[in-house]
Design an enzyme around this catalytic site. Structure first.
Site, mmCIF file in Angstrom:
data_model
loop_
_atom_site.group_PDB
_atom_site.id
_atom_site.type_symbol
_atom_site.label_atom_id
_atom_site.label_comp_id
_atom_site.label_asym_id
_atom_site.label_seq_id
_atom_site.Cartn_x
_atom_site.Cartn_y
_atom_site.Cartn_z
ATOM 1 N N ASP A 1 69.389 -14.585 -111.441
ATOM 2 C CA ASP A 1 68.526 -13.787 -110.978
ATOM 3 C C ASP A 1 67.182 -13.973 -111.425
ATOM 4 O O ASP A 1 66.842 -13.831 -112.447
ATOM 5 C CB ASP A 1 69.009 -12.217 -111.767
ATOM 6 C CG ASP A 1 68.225 -11.304 -111.484
ATOM 7 O OD1 ASP A 1 66.936 -11.322 -110.647
ATOM 8 O OD2 ASP A 1 67.831 -10.155 -112.004
ATOM 9 N N GLU B 1 69.138 -9.654 -103.551
ATOM 10 C CA GLU B 1 69.500 -9.050 -104.671
ATOM 11 C C GLU B 1 70.280 -7.918 -104.795
ATOM 12 O O GLU B 1 71.347 -7.758 -105.621
ATOM 13 C CB GLU B 1 68.078 -8.665 -105.562
ATOM 14 C CG GLU B 1 67.265 -10.009 -106.244
ATOM 15 C CD GLU B 1 65.947 -10.147 -106.409
ATOM 16 O OE1 GLU B 1 65.411 -8.841 -106.557
ATOM 17 O OE2 GLU B 1 65.215 -10.897 -106.521
ATOM 18 N N ASP C 1 66.854 -0.960 -105.629
ATOM 19 C CA ASP C 1 66.533 -1.784 -106.490
ATOM 20 C C ASP C 1 64.879 -1.847 -106.587
ATOM 21 O O ASP C 1 64.261 -2.274 -105.860
ATOM 22 C CB ASP C 1 66.904 -3.130 -105.786
ATOM 23 C CG ASP C 1 66.735 -4.517 -106.714
ATOM 24 O OD1 ASP C 1 65.824 -4.159 -107.771
ATOM 25 O OD2 ASP C 1 67.041 -5.440 -106.512
#
Ligand code: AMP
Length: 608
Positions: free
Chosen positions: A8, A171, A193
């Site tokens: 990430d 993501e 998110d």
């Protein structure tokens, strides 16, 4: 089976995970932290620092410390967002040769993918240290709303870092993978998110048989925690100017200290109702007197300063639900991802909008890397039952006569996909057509973003409308676009992979790959010699050296005496931890040492 790591690559922090024994796990770095600041610095001696160590020295080396590079990746120099960053960043952002963005550190110019590659390389090394062998393959996540240029540039970063990026995934989709992994129920979920630099909302249908289908996605690649920090900074700068008539923004070190303090206050206010921003010796006035900044900040005031930012995210949620053709009550679970979702205002607004309490079962900082690792495992397994169906976040098309935008692939189309359309010539005897590849939601081409352009030549001469050109758009599973144009009569073809915004040529990337390799070797050798203890000892020595000067400067001020007492306590505690060999606690204490050292440097630097 070859190990694939999931990374990430965040705006503020990055995280790496791997699947071991069928279970995804996050890998901690040398200091024991599961996330690593996405920061890169070059010291005066030309040494490269990445992660916590870069963050610790950011105030004293503000001009040569890069944070939030993800906000710049794959963007064009003349975009509004880049121009805002040029004004607000303490480091120097310059124009690249292809209208791209570059960063200047200690006189050397770096491309943004190169800076991101330094972070990726660090994450690769963290994984290699843990696994005890080298790692070549990775799945890297990007915000769902990243466009083609941003995805391509992220892939370039991976290549420069010595990684074979087997897939780029979104993501929120990665978060849903981690959430749904091993669950056997069908569910429609919303993933909200909000990270350091970007906001995404995705609606997914998860089937108990392992199919993860994104129904719709939307977002804003320039809305995140950094904007919340900027609001606090603005408020502090304004109030300081009202009181002292001095603009703190003009001092890079002060700006970096303000940034640190603003973020710290924001995070504290997620847990407590009231906090204090306390920056002694922030600047000196015309009479060479030290000025301090001390302000109380309450949660309600923070909420007032940032409410419109949260409301913007809620509007995007509404839009994506509409695009998914779903009502709120059809969402069975709301998953919160990203550090900013710890802010109570964010949680309240999301809960109010979806009319349900968000799921508590996922760790907002780790879930994306875990999902990437799961996807990495699925891609290398011979017979994986998991299927990931993502969508394209933007409408893609070309400019047609009259300046209009002709859509080829609408947003929220499942990828990979390919669509073709036939166009005809618009002039008599036209022998060439220029294809302008664009993305966006406006019917006017100039309001959309130009991804790239190419010319198809050698058309046969004929009256207007008689020559047919077939244009085909393809989006692969990474979300990367390629376009082909074909003269249907002659079979003449032209095609491009839309890479223009990454701004790097193949040769440039190749050079960067070898530089990065050399760095990895050097870094491994010096790693053994360095370590937390040395970092702490160095800071202690620097603070000790500054004590006499600081004492002189603050003589007679209660505020200064308190600061000195506190500093002594910080140093003593660090010494005790070194003696006891408590390295984990010592890494925590290094932050306090670094803050003290910065404050002391500020005092003697500004009042001398
Ligand atoms: P991410 O990109 O997911 O790592 O998120 C980083 C962002 O979350 C940064 O802007 C942080 O300041 C913010 N953040 C982290 N922890 C908190 C917290 N407890 N309260 C508010 N914001 C936070």
């Amino acid at each position: 089976m070859e190990t694939v790591i999931g990374i990430d690559l965040g705006t503020t922090n990055s995280c790496v995970a791997v699947v071991e024994g069928g279970q995804p796990v996050v890998i901690a770095n040398r200091g024991g932290y599961k996330t690593t600041p996405s920061m890169v610095a070059i010291t005066e001696a030309g040494k490269r620092l990445v992660g916590h160590i870069a963050k610790r020295q950011a105030v004293t080396n503000a001009e040569h410390t890069v944070f939030a590079a993800k906000r710049l990746i794959g963007r064009k120099w003349d975009s509004q967002q880049v121009q805002n960053a040029v004004t607000n960043c303490p480091y120097t952002i310059v124009k690249g040769p292809h209208n791209d963005v570059r960063i200047q550190l200690r006189g050397k110019v770096y491309s943004v993918p190169e800076v991101s590659a330094m972070i990726l390389q660090e994450m690769k090394m963290i994984a290699e240290d843990y696994l005890g062998h080298s790692v070549e393959k990775a799945v890297i996540t990007v915000p769902a709303y990243f466009n083609d240029g941003q995805r391509q540039a992220t892939k370039d970063s991976g290549r420069i870092a010595g990684l074979d990026v087997i897939r780029i995934i979104n993501e929120p989709t990665a978060a849903a993978l981690a959430y749904g992994f091993g669950k056997t129920q069908d569910k429609t979920v919303a993933v909200y998110d909000l990270g350091g630099g970007t906001f995404d909302i995705s609606i997914l249908e998860i089937s108990g048989t392992g199919v993860f289908k994104v129904v719709s996605t939307a977002g804003d690649t320039f809305l995140g925690g950094e904007d919340f920090d900027l609001r606090i900074i603005q408020w502090l700068v304004d109030s300081f100017r009202d009181e002292h008539g001095i603009d703190l923004r003009e001092d890079r070190m002060a700006l970096q200290r303000l940034k640190d303090a603003a973020e710290k206050a924001k995070c504290e206010l997620s847990a407590v109702e009231q906090t204090e921003v306390n920056l002694p010796f922030i600047i000196s006035n015309a009479r060479n007197e030290a000025l301090h900044l001390q302000r109380a900040l309450g949660r309600p005031q923070l909420e007032e300063l940032t409410r419109d930012l949260v409301e913007r995210t809620v509007q995007t949620c509404e839009q994506t639900l509409e695009e998914a053709g779903l009502d709120k009550d059809e969402i069975e679970e709301v998953i919160l991802v990203g550090g900013m979702t710890r802010m109570p205002l964010v949680q309240r607004c999301v809960e109010k909008f979806f009319e349900r309490e968000p799921s508590k079962g996922v760790h907002p900082d780790e879930v994306v890397a875990l999902g990437a690792a799961i996807q990495g495992m699925a891609l290398t397994q011979e017979q994986s039952e998991m299927i990931l169906l993502d969508v394209t976040p933007h409408t893609l098309g070309i400019m047609v006569v009259g300046g209009y935008f002709e859509e080829l692939i609408p947003l929220n189309t499942t990828v990979p996909t390919s669509r073709s359309k036939v166009f005809t010539t618009v002039r008599d005897n036209q022998t060439a057509v220029k294809i302008l590849v664009m993305q966006g939601e406006s019917h006017r081409a100039d309001e959309n973003e130009l991804l790239g352009e190419f010319i198809l030549t050698g058309l046969r001469k004929a009256p207007i409308g008689q020559v047919e050109v077939e244009v085909t758009f393809e989006i692969n599973a990474d979300g990367i676009v390629s376009v082909h144009a074909k003269d249907l009569e002659t079979g003449q073809q032209q095609s491009i992979t839309v890479t223009a915004t990454s701004g790097l040529t193949v040769d440039e990337i190749q050079n960067m790959v070898s530089e990065a390799k050399d760095f990895a070797v050097a870094r491994r050798q010096s790693d053994e010699a360095e370590g937390v203890t040395q970092d702490a000892q160095k800071l202690i020595a620097q603070i000790e050296q500054l004590f006499p000067e600081v004492e002189q400067v603050v003589a007679g001020s209660d505020f200064g005496r308190d600061a000195i007492e506190k500093a002594r306590g910080v140093v003593e505690k660090a010494r005790a931890l070194i003696k006891a060999g408590k390295l984990d606690e010592l890494s925590e204490q290094i932050d306090a040492l670094a803050r003290t050292q910065r404050m002391f440097k500020g005092v003697v630097g500004k009042v001398s």
